[in-house]
Write a protein that holds these residues in place. Structure first.
Motif, PDB file in Angstrom:
ATOM      1  N   LEU A  29      62.620 -11.449  16.498  1.00 31.78           N
ATOM      2  CA  LEU A  29      63.095 -10.695  17.657  1.00 31.78           C
ATOM      3  C   LEU A  29      61.938 -10.448  18.613  1.00 31.78           C
ATOM      4  CD1 LEU A  29      65.217  -8.012  15.766  1.00 31.78           C
ATOM      5  CD2 LEU A  29      66.042 -10.092  16.887  1.00 31.78           C
ATOM      6  N   CYS A  30      62.229 -10.480  19.900  1.00 32.52           N
ATOM      7  CA  CYS A  30      61.219 -10.152  20.894  1.00 32.52           C
ATOM      8  C   CYS A  30      60.745  -8.720  20.673  1.00 32.52           C
ATOM      9  CB  CYS A  30      61.801 -10.315  22.297  1.00 32.52           C
ATOM     10  SG  CYS A  30      60.693  -9.731  23.592  1.00 32.52           S
ATOM     11  N   ASN A  31      59.456  -8.528  20.676  1.00 34.46           N
ATOM     12  CA  ASN A  31      58.885  -7.214  20.414  1.00 34.46           C
ATOM     13  C   ASN A  31      59.134  -6.231  21.558  1.00 34.46           C
ATOM     14  OD1 ASN A  31      57.373  -5.575  18.591  1.00 34.46           O
ATOM     15  ND2 ASN A  31      55.623  -5.716  19.974  1.00 34.46           N
ATOM     16  N   ARG A  32      59.568  -6.738  22.693  1.00 36.83           N
ATOM     17  CA  ARG A  32      59.754  -5.846  23.852  1.00 36.83           C
ATOM     18  C   ARG A  32      61.223  -5.587  24.161  1.00 36.83           C
ATOM     19  NH1 ARG A  32      54.508  -7.066  27.691  1.00 36.83           N
ATOM     20  NH2 ARG A  32      53.094  -7.259  25.936  1.00 36.83           N
ATOM     21  N   CYS A  33      62.008  -6.654  24.271  1.00 37.61           N
ATOM     22  CA  CYS A  33      63.416  -6.444  24.633  1.00 37.61           C
ATOM     23  C   CYS A  33      64.344  -6.510  23.424  1.00 37.61           C
ATOM     24  CB  CYS A  33      63.850  -7.441  25.707  1.00 37.61           C
ATOM     25  SG  CYS A  33      63.944  -9.137  25.128  1.00 37.61           S
ATOM     26  N   GLY A  34      63.825  -6.960  22.283  1.00 33.38           N
ATOM     27  CA  GLY A  34      64.609  -6.939  21.064  1.00 33.38           C
ATOM     28  C   GLY A  34      65.610  -8.068  20.899  1.00 33.38           C
ATOM     29  N   ILE A  82      56.840 -12.322  21.762  1.00 37.75           N
ATOM     30  CA  ILE A  82      57.749 -11.877  22.822  1.00 37.75           C
ATOM     31  C   ILE A  82      58.482 -13.081  23.410  1.00 37.75           C
ATOM     32  CG2 ILE A  82      56.561  -9.743  23.440  1.00 37.75           C
ATOM     33  CD1 ILE A  82      55.025 -11.135  25.561  1.00 37.75           C
ATOM     34  N   CYS A  83      59.584 -12.811  24.074  1.00 35.60           N
ATOM     35  CA  CYS A  83      60.358 -13.892  24.658  1.00 35.60           C
ATOM     36  C   CYS A  83      59.745 -14.309  25.998  1.00 35.60           C
ATOM     37  CB  CYS A  83      61.821 -13.481  24.832  1.00 35.60           C
ATOM     38  SG  CYS A  83      62.089 -12.321  26.185  1.00 35.60           S
ATOM     39  N   LEU A  84      60.189 -15.436  26.499  1.00 36.84           N
ATOM     40  CA  LEU A  84      59.606 -15.973  27.730  1.00 36.84           C
ATOM     41  C   LEU A  84      59.737 -14.995  28.893  1.00 36.84           C
ATOM     42  CD1 LEU A  84      58.316 -18.289  29.297  1.00 36.84           C
ATOM     43  CD2 LEU A  84      60.587 -19.256  29.597  1.00 36.84           C
ATOM     44  N   THR A  85      60.894 -14.331  28.983  1.00 37.70           N
ATOM     45  CA  THR A  85      61.107 -13.388  30.086  1.00 37.70           C
ATOM     46  C   THR A  85      60.093 -12.256  30.041  1.00 37.70           C
ATOM     47  OG1 THR A  85      63.452 -13.890  29.923  1.00 37.70           O
ATOM     48  CG2 THR A  85      62.845 -11.945  31.192  1.00 37.70           C
ATOM     49  N   CYS A  86      59.942 -11.670  28.867  1.00 39.03           N
ATOM     50  CA  CYS A  86      58.997 -10.566  28.734  1.00 39.03           C
ATOM     51  C   CYS A  86      57.563 -11.073  28.908  1.00 39.03           C
ATOM     52  CB  CYS A  86      59.158  -9.890  27.374  1.00 39.03           C
ATOM     53  SG  CYS A  86      60.734  -9.020  27.221  1.00 39.03           S
ATOM     54  N   HIS A  87      57.321 -12.289  28.477  1.00 39.56           N
ATOM     55  CA  HIS A  87      55.987 -12.846  28.625  1.00 39.56           C
ATOM     56  C   HIS A  87      55.645 -13.057  30.103  1.00 39.56           C
ATOM     57  CE1 HIS A  87      52.719 -15.912  27.981  1.00 39.56           C
ATOM     58  NE2 HIS A  87      52.340 -14.916  27.238  1.00 39.56           N
TER      59      HIS A  87
HETATM   60 ZN   LIG Z   1      61.858 -10.124  25.507  1.00 36.36          ZN
END
Ligand SMILES: [Zn+2]
Ligand SMILES: [Zn+2]
Length: 112
Positions: A29-34, A82-87
């Protein structure tokens, strides 16, 4: 050119192992948006449309010197999946350059 050295780092077995550990620890899971991310070999169950690119980000950004420092380059405390968006948000917030990106052997976008 230092580019080749960094490329070697991201292609190294040890980095791949560390990277996978991070994702397993975070349950993919993305550490920021989950939201769930796709990691090659780990989340093949995810339907294609749900496959967000997952990136293991260095909190202390890697540079030509600290890439050799295992306490930074391979320290799980310095890594965040993290996912690409959050990155994108992370890097565009600090220095909006696309030069921070490259692709690994699996076609995954990774962070320098
Ligand atoms: Zn994310
Ligand atoms: Zn990053």
């Amino acid at each position: 050119m230092s580019y080749g050295i960094r490329k070697d780092f991201y292609h190294s077995k040890v980095w791949n192992q560390v990277r996978k550990n991070i994702w397993l620890k975070q349950n993919l899971l993305c550490n920021r948006c989950g939201l769930p991310v796709y990691v090659d070999g780990l989340s093949d169950y995810l339907p294609k449309e749900k496959r967000r690119i997952g990136i293991v980000h260095h909190k202390i950004y890697l540079d030509n010197e600290n890439v050799y420092d295992d306490n930074i380059a391979l320290n799980e405390d310095n890594l965040e999946g993290i996912c690409l968006t959050c990155h994108n948000q992370e890097h565009f917030r600090t220095n909006g350059t696309r030069n921070n990106y490259m692709f690994d052997d699996g076609g995954n976008l990774i962070c320098k």
